[in-house]
Design a protein around this motif. Structure first.
Motif, PDB file in Angstrom:
ATOM      1  N   ASN A 122      16.476  52.148 -27.690  1.00 57.90           N
ATOM      2  CA  ASN A 122      16.923  50.758 -27.723  1.00 57.90           C
ATOM      3  C   ASN A 122      18.030  50.450 -26.726  1.00 57.90           C
ATOM      4  O   ASN A 122      18.404  49.291 -26.562  1.00 57.90           O
ATOM      5  CB  ASN A 122      17.383  50.399 -29.141  1.00 57.90           C
ATOM      6  CG  ASN A 122      16.229  50.346 -30.128  1.00 57.90           C
ATOM      7  OD1 ASN A 122      15.142  49.924 -29.772  1.00 57.90           O
ATOM      8  ND2 ASN A 122      16.468  50.803 -31.344  1.00 57.90           N
ATOM      9  N   GLY A 123      18.601  51.465 -26.089  1.00 61.16           N
ATOM     10  CA  GLY A 123      19.661  51.210 -25.133  1.00 61.16           C
ATOM     11  C   GLY A 123      19.111  50.627 -23.841  1.00 61.16           C
ATOM     12  O   GLY A 123      17.913  50.687 -23.565  1.00 61.16           O
ATOM     13  N   PRO A 124      19.993  50.073 -23.005  1.00 60.57           N
ATOM     14  CA  PRO A 124      19.544  49.516 -21.722  1.00 60.57           C
ATOM     15  C   PRO A 124      19.389  50.604 -20.670  1.00 60.57           C
ATOM     16  O   PRO A 124      19.899  51.722 -20.812  1.00 60.57           O
ATOM     17  CB  PRO A 124      20.688  48.569 -21.349  1.00 60.57           C
ATOM     18  CG  PRO A 124      21.897  49.233 -21.928  1.00 60.57           C
ATOM     19  CD  PRO A 124      21.432  49.865 -23.223  1.00 60.57           C
ATOM     20  N   ILE A 125      18.681  50.269 -19.613  1.00 55.18           N
ATOM     21  CA  ILE A 125      18.666  51.097 -18.411  1.00 55.18           C
ATOM     22  C   ILE A 125      19.905  50.721 -17.605  1.00 55.18           C
ATOM     23  O   ILE A 125      20.128  49.557 -17.304  1.00 55.18           O
ATOM     24  CB  ILE A 125      17.406  50.840 -17.584  1.00 55.18           C
ATOM     25  CG1 ILE A 125      16.148  51.190 -18.383  1.00 55.18           C
ATOM     26  CG2 ILE A 125      17.450  51.627 -16.273  1.00 55.18           C
ATOM     27  CD1 ILE A 125      14.861  50.698 -17.741  1.00 55.18           C
ATOM     28  N   GLY A 126      20.719  51.704 -17.286  1.00 52.82           N
ATOM     29  CA  GLY A 126      21.926  51.450 -16.506  1.00 52.82           C
ATOM     30  C   GLY A 126      21.697  51.776 -15.048  1.00 52.82           C
ATOM     31  O   GLY A 126      21.094  52.804 -14.724  1.00 52.82           O
ATOM     32  N   MET A 127      22.162  50.911 -14.161  1.00 53.65           N
ATOM     33  CA  MET A 127      21.987  51.165 -12.733  1.00 53.65           C
ATOM     34  C   MET A 127      23.201  50.654 -11.971  1.00 53.65           C
ATOM     35  O   MET A 127      23.917  49.752 -12.436  1.00 53.65           O
ATOM     36  CB  MET A 127      20.700  50.532 -12.218  1.00 53.65           C
ATOM     37  CG  MET A 127      20.552  49.052 -12.447  1.00 53.65           C
ATOM     38  SD  MET A 127      18.874  48.449 -12.058  1.00 53.65           S
ATOM     39  CE  MET A 127      18.645  49.042 -10.383  1.00 53.65           C
ATOM     40  N   PHE A 128      23.429  51.238 -10.794  1.00 53.97           N
ATOM     41  CA  PHE A 128      24.583  50.795 -10.011  1.00 53.97           C
ATOM     42  C   PHE A 128      24.333  50.975  -8.523  1.00 53.97           C
ATOM     43  O   PHE A 128      23.486  51.747  -8.092  1.00 53.97           O
ATOM     44  CB  PHE A 128      25.847  51.547 -10.426  1.00 53.97           C
ATOM     45  CG  PHE A 128      25.879  53.006 -10.034  1.00 53.97           C
ATOM     46  CD1 PHE A 128      26.453  53.409  -8.835  1.00 53.97           C
ATOM     47  CD2 PHE A 128      25.354  53.973 -10.870  1.00 53.97           C
ATOM     48  CE1 PHE A 128      26.489  54.745  -8.476  1.00 53.97           C
ATOM     49  CE2 PHE A 128      25.387  55.319 -10.529  1.00 53.97           C
ATOM     50  CZ  PHE A 128      25.954  55.705  -9.326  1.00 53.97           C
ATOM     51  N   ASP A 129      25.112  50.210  -7.754  1.00 50.91           N
ATOM     52  CA  ASP A 129      25.087  50.268  -6.300  1.00 50.91           C
ATOM     53  C   ASP A 129      26.458  49.845  -5.817  1.00 50.91           C
ATOM     54  O   ASP A 129      27.265  49.308  -6.590  1.00 50.91           O
ATOM     55  CB  ASP A 129      23.997  49.342  -5.745  1.00 50.91           C
ATOM     56  CG  ASP A 129      23.934  49.355  -4.222  1.00 50.91           C
ATOM     57  OD1 ASP A 129      23.852  50.461  -3.654  1.00 50.91           O
ATOM     58  OD2 ASP A 129      23.993  48.284  -3.593  1.00 50.91           O
ATOM     59  N   SER A 130      26.722  50.056  -4.539  1.00 50.03           N
ATOM     60  CA  SER A 130      28.004  49.638  -3.984  1.00 50.03           C
ATOM     61  C   SER A 130      28.151  48.123  -3.972  1.00 50.03           C
ATOM     62  O   SER A 130      29.265  47.608  -3.880  1.00 50.03           O
ATOM     63  CB  SER A 130      28.169  50.170  -2.558  1.00 50.03           C
ATOM     64  OG  SER A 130      27.183  49.622  -1.711  1.00 50.03           O
ATOM     65  N   GLY A 131      27.043  47.414  -4.046  1.00 48.24           N
ATOM     66  CA  GLY A 131      27.123  45.951  -4.007  1.00 48.24           C
ATOM     67  C   GLY A 131      25.813  45.314  -4.381  1.00 48.24           C
ATOM     68  O   GLY A 131      25.334  45.438  -5.501  1.00 48.24           O
ATOM     69  N   PHE A 132      25.194  44.655  -3.394  1.00 45.92           N
ATOM     70  CA  PHE A 132      24.002  43.845  -3.655  1.00 45.92           C
ATOM     71  C   PHE A 132      22.687  44.574  -3.384  1.00 45.92           C
ATOM     72  O   PHE A 132      21.639  44.140  -3.849  1.00 45.92           O
ATOM     73  CB  PHE A 132      24.042  42.579  -2.779  1.00 45.92           C
ATOM     74  CG  PHE A 132      25.236  41.709  -3.028  1.00 45.92           C
ATOM     75  CD1 PHE A 132      25.205  40.746  -4.020  1.00 45.92           C
ATOM     76  CD2 PHE A 132      26.388  41.845  -2.270  1.00 45.92           C
ATOM     77  CE1 PHE A 132      26.302  39.936  -4.266  1.00 45.92           C
ATOM     78  CE2 PHE A 132      27.492  41.041  -2.505  1.00 45.92           C
ATOM     79  CZ  PHE A 132      27.451  40.088  -3.506  1.00 45.92           C
ATOM     80  N   GLY A 133      22.726  45.661  -2.617  1.00 42.02           N
ATOM     81  CA  GLY A 133      21.490  46.302  -2.199  1.00 42.02           C
ATOM     82  C   GLY A 133      20.617  46.752  -3.356  1.00 42.02           C
ATOM     83  O   GLY A 133      19.395  46.598  -3.319  1.00 42.02           O
ATOM     84  N   GLY A 134      21.234  47.300  -4.400  1.00 44.84           N
ATOM     85  CA  GLY A 134      20.470  47.772  -5.544  1.00 44.84           C
ATOM     86  C   GLY A 134      19.743  46.674  -6.287  1.00 44.84           C
ATOM     87  O   GLY A 134      18.899  46.962  -7.147  1.00 44.84           O
ATOM     88  N   LEU A 135      20.029  45.421  -5.952  1.00 43.99           N
ATOM     89  CA  LEU A 135      19.294  44.320  -6.589  1.00 43.99           C
ATOM     90  C   LEU A 135      17.817  44.358  -6.219  1.00 43.99           C
ATOM     91  O   LEU A 135      16.986  43.831  -6.957  1.00 43.99           O
ATOM     92  CB  LEU A 135      19.904  42.972  -6.188  1.00 43.99           C
ATOM     93  CG  LEU A 135      21.331  42.708  -6.694  1.00 43.99           C
ATOM     94  CD1 LEU A 135      21.862  41.384  -6.140  1.00 43.99           C
ATOM     95  CD2 LEU A 135      21.380  42.695  -8.223  1.00 43.99           C
ATOM     96  N   THR A 136      17.479  44.980  -5.076  1.00 44.82           N
ATOM     97  CA  THR A 136      16.063  45.139  -4.743  1.00 44.82           C
ATOM     98  C   THR A 136      15.382  46.051  -5.762  1.00 44.82           C
ATOM     99  O   THR A 136      14.233  45.827  -6.152  1.00 44.82           O
ATOM    100  CB  THR A 136      15.886  45.726  -3.332  1.00 44.82           C
ATOM    101  OG1 THR A 136      16.563  46.988  -3.238  1.00 44.82           O
ATOM    102  CG2 THR A 136      16.451  44.784  -2.285  1.00 44.82           C
TER     103      THR A 136
END
Length: 270
Positions: free
Chosen positions: A2-16
């Protein structure tokens, strides 16, 4: 489960990558941290990037209850993937990176065996891509090029125009000379520049983005771990930034979509 998938990037690039994840796994909750207060990662010492990655990973699990971590940043993957996995090894939290899926797609795309990778200075100097390609066992000729300045253009929302084209022509010249037929965009920011990069490289070159391949890898890993959500409920998507919230919301919204209307500050108040 039930937990979320966590993700990170230095800024906006990981939005892809986030876009690909939302489209492929619409029922999953997602938490995305953009470390815009400390971007760009590509020009920073790898030791610093390693510390950033470990700190954010710990927060995603402790503060947000993430059930899996997606390192949606090539530089952070190159610098700190092993540390992130060590951090979570005792907590049974899967970690998915963007380099491995991208490399698999690259070597399966080429027909001539001449491939290219572009990335930040940190990613290219780390040697992560040649190592990942060697692990596939597929014999290809690799040409790599660092592309300083690309991330900064994306972070300013400037993805087309004469300035971007002139820079691309200069930085991509070694790839054009090497006559590659497949080019991996080895930074999650670079798909936003795909139009310009494609025009400079020419129609005979296939651009490979790791975003979709990473989303498929996440679905596979969650399935193997029994962590995929079932049912038809729409997932909740949370976005946080360590920098200016308004800038992140406005630019991120133009790049990703309306999901960024509700952007939070990171780190959260505890």
């Amino acid at each position: 489960m039930n937990g979320p998938i966590g993700m990170f990037d230095s800024g906006f690039g990981g939005l892809t990558v986030a876009r690909a994840m939302i489209d492929l796994l619409p029922g999953e909750d997602l938490v995305y941290i953009g470390d815009t207060g400390r971007y760009p990662y590509g020009s920073k010492p790898l030791g610093d990037v390693r510390d950033f990655a470990t700190e954010i990973t710990r927060s995603l699990v402790d503060d947000y209850g993430a059930k899996a971590i997606v390192v949606a940043c090539n530089t952070a993957t190159a610098a700190g993937l092993d540390d992130v996995r060590d951090e979570l090894s005792a907590r049974d939290v899967p970690v998915i990176d963007v380099i491995t899926p991208g490399v698999k797609a690259l070597v399966s795309t080429t027909t001539t065996g001449r491939v290219g990778v572009i990335g930040t200075v940190g990613t290219v100097s780390s040697g992560a891509y040649p190592q990942a390609i060697a692990r596939t066992g597929i014999p290809v000729s690799l040409t790599s090029a660092a592309c300083p300045g690309f991330v900064e253009f994306v972070e300013r929302g400037q993805t087309t125009g004469d300035e971007v084209t002139v820079l691309a022509e200069r930085l991509l010249a070694p790839l054009v000379k090497a006559d590659v037929d497949a080019l991996l965009l080895g930074c999650t920011h670079y798909p936003f520049l795909a139009r310009t990069i494609g025009e400079v490289m020419g129609h005979g070159v296939t651009l490979v983005s790791s975003a979709d391949e990473t989303a498929f890898a996440v679905r596979r890993r969650l399935g193997e771990a029994g962590l995929l959500r079932s049912g038809d409920n729409r997932g909740v998507h949370r976005f946080a930034s360590s920098g200016d919230i308004d800038v992140f919301r406005d630019l991120g919204g133009r790049l990703l979509g309306p999901e960024l209307e509700h952007t939070e500050s990171w780190p959260p108040h505890r």
